[in-house]
Design an enzyme around this catalytic site. Structure first.
Site, PDB file in Angstrom:
ATOM      1  N   SER A 129      33.218   3.654 -10.705  1.00  0.00           N
ATOM      2  CA  SER A 129      31.765   3.566 -10.844  1.00  0.00           C
ATOM      3  C   SER A 129      31.332   2.103 -10.755  1.00  0.00           C
ATOM      4  O   SER A 129      30.270   1.797 -10.201  1.00  0.00           O
ATOM      5  CB  SER A 129      31.317   4.182 -12.173  1.00  0.00           C
ATOM      6  OG  SER A 129      32.045   3.627 -13.255  1.00  0.00           O
ATOM      7  N   ASP A 174      39.125  -1.148  -4.802  1.00  0.00           N
ATOM      8  CA  ASP A 174      37.985  -0.296  -5.154  1.00  0.00           C
ATOM      9  C   ASP A 174      36.736  -0.679  -4.364  1.00  0.00           C
ATOM     10  O   ASP A 174      36.024   0.167  -3.831  1.00  0.00           O
ATOM     11  CB  ASP A 174      37.697  -0.381  -6.657  1.00  0.00           C
ATOM     12  CG  ASP A 174      38.863   0.091  -7.502  1.00  0.00           C
ATOM     13  OD1 ASP A 174      39.823   0.644  -6.931  1.00  0.00           O
ATOM     14  OD2 ASP A 174      38.823  -0.099  -8.727  1.00  0.00           O
TER      15      ASP A 174
END
Length: 386
Positions: A129, A174
């Protein structure tokens, strides 16, 4: 309603005008290659159909006025004074850090904006996230200021924000997958050269994510300790990073390193073997060989459990259940930084219900925690919407 539609709507409600710029960046799940990124190694994640949306519009000053809808919280800062962290408001660090490091690349960037951020990536689940937020904010700034930044540069700015502003010593995987993901493909990333290879996901294959609801926090967790151990091991082998150590070289000096520091030797063994597993997994997927991919995922999980020591009993149990349900038609492993979070399972679509059912019947009974189950598709990286 998608995160983008929601962000749009909330922007109108909050600022009483229409958003001019809308950006969406996906979260990710890593199929194989865990903790190899900061060792200059190989990873194979995919962007997923859960992400973060930013809707906004220019202001006629230098203020960034941010509303984080999911937290019902606000932050405001000037682009003409030094940007510093806010105590006890961790989420603001991801936004402020990105803007700060964008200004290092593009010192003339001082365009203020009102913006709304919302998303549907489960928080603290190991699905990035934070990277999704960083890439979305980075792309928003690039578009807002018409800045000469590539998506790869935006990803690396996101990583810098997380490392130097938030304080989590993460690698670059990421942010790179959130920026560069390709629809219907996993992306093998060489974390040293930043070269990527799109690897097709066979059409009948489902990517399942199960959230254990055992929370992790990489800043206060043992992530940084693992990173230091890897650096010590690289020093022992006389190389820049563990990426440069082959399995043969490791075996030749394993006993010597174990005698000095057993934990460091175990961490190194995980990284060296995991890098090879990623390369083998690319080969397997290019041949449509899900059975071999499944075996490699199983070996990866065992290595994270026994050598890198980042799993939890709940995560191990989820993996065990998923592996029973998919049998030799796929595989399952922990995914993400560790110490909780999620597992990922890959199997033919017709196995999804069996995996879901076996976990629903047993996990809560055994652990007292209710899982969340997601079926994901490999998705496109960061996008700008009119």
């Amino acid at each position: 309603m998608t995160p983008l539609q929601q962000a749009n709507q909330l922007f109108e409600q909050k600022f009483h005008r229409t958003s001019e710029l809308n950006v969406y960046a996906p979260g990710r799940v890593n199929i194989i290659g865990e903790h190899t990124d900061y060792n200059d190694g190989f990873v194979m994640p995919c962007a997923i159909n859960y992400g973060t949306a930013v809707s906004g519009a220019k202001r006629d000053d230098h203020i960034f006025n941010v509303y984080a809808a999911d937290l019902e919280d606000t932050d405001q800062f000037s682009l003409t004074t030094e940007i510093t962290p806010v105590a006890n408001k961790k989420w603001t660090g991801y936004v402020r850090g990105v803007v700060k490091f964008i200004q290092q690349h593009c010192p003339d960037f001082k365009q203020g904006a009102d913006l709304v951020i919302t998303g549907n990536v489960p928080l603290s689940a190991g699905l990035s996230s934070s990277a999704s937020l960083e890439v979305a904010v980075g792309k928003f700034c690039q578009q807002l200021g018409n800045l000469a930044l590539t998506d790869t540069q935006i990803a690396l700015i996101g990583q810098m924000a997380e490392n130097k502003f938030v304080g989590a010593n993460c690698g670059n995987m990421d942010q790179l997958i959130s920026a560069l993901g390709e629809q219907g493909h996993l992306l093998m990333i060489d974390c040293r050269s930043l070269a990527t290879v799109a690897v097709p996901v066979p059409e009948n294959i489902a990517v399942m994510i199960v959230n254990s609801h055992v929370k992790h926090d990489l800043v206060t967790g043992e992530y940084n300790t693992r990173r230091q151990q890897c650096e010590r091991a690289a020093e022992f082998f006389g190389v820049k990073a563990l990426r440069d150590v082959s399995i043969e070289q490791f075996k030749q000096r394993e006993a010597e390193l174990t005698a000095i520091d057993e934990d460091t030797a175990k961490r190194a063994r995980h990284i060296v073997t995991e890098n090879q597993r990623v390369l083998d997994a690319v080969q397997a997927l290019n041949q449509g060989d899900i059975q071999t991919l499944g075996k490699l995922m199983g070996q990866s999980h065992d290595s994270m459990r026994d050598d890198f020591e980042i799993t939890t009993p709940e995560i191990d149990y989820l993996v065990e259940l998923a592996q029973v349900a998919v049998g030799n038609t796929g595989g399952a492993r922990m995914t993400g930084g560790g110490f909780g979070g999620c597992i990922v399972a890959v199997a033919p679509v017709e196995k999804v219900d069996a995996v879901r059912q076996l976990i629903a019947d047993n996990y809560q009974k055994q652990t007292g925690i209710k899982e969340d189950f997601y079926v994901c598709t490999a998705s496109q990286g960061v996008q700008v919407w009119a």
